[in-house]
Design a protein around this motif. Structure first.
Motif, PDB file in Angstrom:
ATOM      1  N   ALA A 272      37.565  43.704  39.318  1.00  0.00           N
ATOM      2  CA  ALA A 272      37.081  44.498  39.855  1.00  0.00           C
ATOM      3  C   ALA A 272      37.697  45.917  39.860  1.00  0.00           C
ATOM      4  O   ALA A 272      38.842  45.991  40.472  1.00  0.00           O
ATOM      5  CB  ALA A 272      36.004  44.410  41.114  1.00  0.00           C
ATOM      6  N   PRO A 273      37.403  47.052  39.431  1.00  0.00           N
ATOM      7  CA  PRO A 273      38.020  48.220  39.398  1.00  0.00           C
ATOM      8  C   PRO A 273      38.376  48.760  40.889  1.00  0.00           C
ATOM      9  O   PRO A 273      37.452  48.877  41.610  1.00  0.00           O
ATOM     10  CB  PRO A 273      37.538  49.370  38.673  1.00  0.00           C
ATOM     11  N   GLY A 274      39.516  49.055  41.109  1.00  0.00           N
ATOM     12  CA  GLY A 274      40.037  49.546  42.339  1.00  0.00           C
ATOM     13  C   GLY A 274      39.821  48.376  43.636  1.00  0.00           C
ATOM     14  O   GLY A 274      39.752  48.855  44.857  1.00  0.00           O
ATOM     15  N   LEU A 275      39.829  47.392  43.304  1.00  0.00           N
ATOM     16  CA  LEU A 275      39.485  46.253  44.477  1.00  0.00           C
ATOM     17  C   LEU A 275      40.889  45.471  44.674  1.00  0.00           C
ATOM     18  O   LEU A 275      41.511  45.042  43.958  1.00  0.00           O
ATOM     19  CB  LEU A 275      38.513  45.154  44.043  1.00  0.00           C
ATOM     20  N   LEU A 276      41.202  45.470  46.068  1.00  0.00           N
ATOM     21  CA  LEU A 276      42.619  44.757  46.549  1.00  0.00           C
ATOM     22  C   LEU A 276      41.756  43.333  47.150  1.00  0.00           C
ATOM     23  O   LEU A 276      40.971  43.385  48.005  1.00  0.00           O
ATOM     24  CB  LEU A 276      42.963  45.376  47.732  1.00  0.00           C
ATOM     25  N   VAL A 277      42.198  42.402  46.663  1.00  0.00           N
ATOM     26  CA  VAL A 277      41.923  40.956  46.938  1.00  0.00           C
ATOM     27  C   VAL A 277      42.976  40.097  47.740  1.00  0.00           C
ATOM     28  O   VAL A 277      44.246  40.053  47.274  1.00  0.00           O
ATOM     29  CB  VAL A 277      41.346  40.108  45.898  1.00  0.00           C
TER      30      VAL A 277
END
Length: 331
Positions: A272-277
């Motif tokens: 996902a764009p811009g998502l930190l997991v």
């Protein structure tokens, strides 16, 4: 109790937890796995749920007998809110006091990382690209922290120390809170979301909060706002979050908890764009296991002495009610 001097304490864990050595001679500690839980529970005086990710307890809970006290080595207790335990006289306690500051530090790190585009810096370093950029200021931005318990309060205090203007949202409103000034009620959240640059979810999972961050909530946020979740996965409708990131409605997000854990390798959230997991690790530090054991050992001493226990869960609410120091409570 099975014996007035040596209560039988089950420890639900695959291996012996550290830090329980001091209980030797004070309790009959019995290490059990999920396969033996149903057979051992009826004769137990107390249960330490060290494996707090287990789903085995509802099916294993005895129809008669069973522990008078259950302690879980976690902050969240949603997995233990099954009818037989909720309706019983069993006292339930949790590990409040261990996780608050580590989670607050993790949230602060996320805010700084997103504002300063550390991911972009790491990527350019990997590719040996020297590209000057400008980044955002953190001080002066507005954060809404959802969850008025100790984790939410620690997040609010830590973000305020970075210069953010923080609004805290809890179950009930409070105009003169001695720690944070004003606490907003959940009913006020819709009015706060459009002004927030950062929305931090640190709420417990209850029937009221389940799916609270959905397409409607994300649509209320200002374009480019960031969303962070350190509460519970089911607080967020993940497909709606994914759509908000892909459309640009959200400028970024960070998730430490998910509806399904481990997060499947084919989940679209990975890309996902811009998502930190991160893999449900915001609270876990180098000393966390010892800290968890210390809370249980302290409560065991209280239980044996007939003194009030720390961190007693209100089983109707689904969490430990927060009392500020001014109320005579403890963090």
């Amino acid at each position: 109790m099975t014996d007035s001097s040596t209560p039988r304490v089950l420890v639900l864990s695959g291996e012996p937890p550290p830090g329980l050595e001091s209980l030797e001679g004070q309790a009959e500690l019995r290490l059990v796995g999920e396969d033996r839980l149903a057979a051992e529970l009826p004769a137990a005086d107390a249960l330490l749920v060290w494996d707090f990710a287990t789903d085995a307890l509802p099916e294993a809970w005895p129809r008669a007998g069973g522990p008078r006290w259950v302690h879980t080595a976690s902050a969240g207790v949603d997995r233990l809110m099954f009818p037989a335990l909720v309706e019983s006289d069993t006292v339930l306690t949790n590990a409040r006091g261990v996780f608050e500051q580590p989670i607050a530090e993790y949230v602060a790190g996320w805010v700084i990382a997103l504002a300063k585009d550390f991911a972009g810096t790491y990527a350019r370093q990997r590719d040996r690209v020297w590209q000057h950029r400008v980044t955002e200021r953190v001080g002066g931005t507005r954060a809404v922290v959802v969850g008025g318990g100790p984790i939410g309060r620690a997040c609010a205090r830590t973000l305020a120390a970075l210069g953010l203007r923080v609004s805290l949202v809890g179950r009930t409103a409070r105009a003169d809170d001695p720690e944070v000034g004003r606490v907003h009620a959940f009913d006020e959240l819709d009015a706060l979301l459009p002004e927030a640059d950062w929305v931090v979810c640190a709420a417990p999972l209850t029937e009221r909060t389940r799916d609270m961050f959905d397409a409607r909530a994300f649509a209320l946020m200002k374009r480019g706002a960031r969303f962070l979740n350190v509460g519970r996965g089911p607080l967020v409708v993940e497909d709606d979050l994914l759509a908000a990131l892909r459309s640009g409605r959200l400028g970024g997000a960070a998730l430490d908890v998910f509806r399904e854990e481990p997060l499947p390798a084919d989940s679209p959230l990975w890309d996902a764009p811009g998502l930190l997991v991160s893999p449900h690790m915001s609270a876990d530090t180098t000393t966390w296991l010892d800290d968890l054991a210390a809370v249980f050992v302290d409560n065991f001493g209280r239980w044996r002495a007939g003194r009030p226990l720390r961190n007693v869960v209100d089983k109707k609410l689904g969490y430990v009610p927060y009392a500020t120091p001014a109320d005579g409570g403890h963090r």
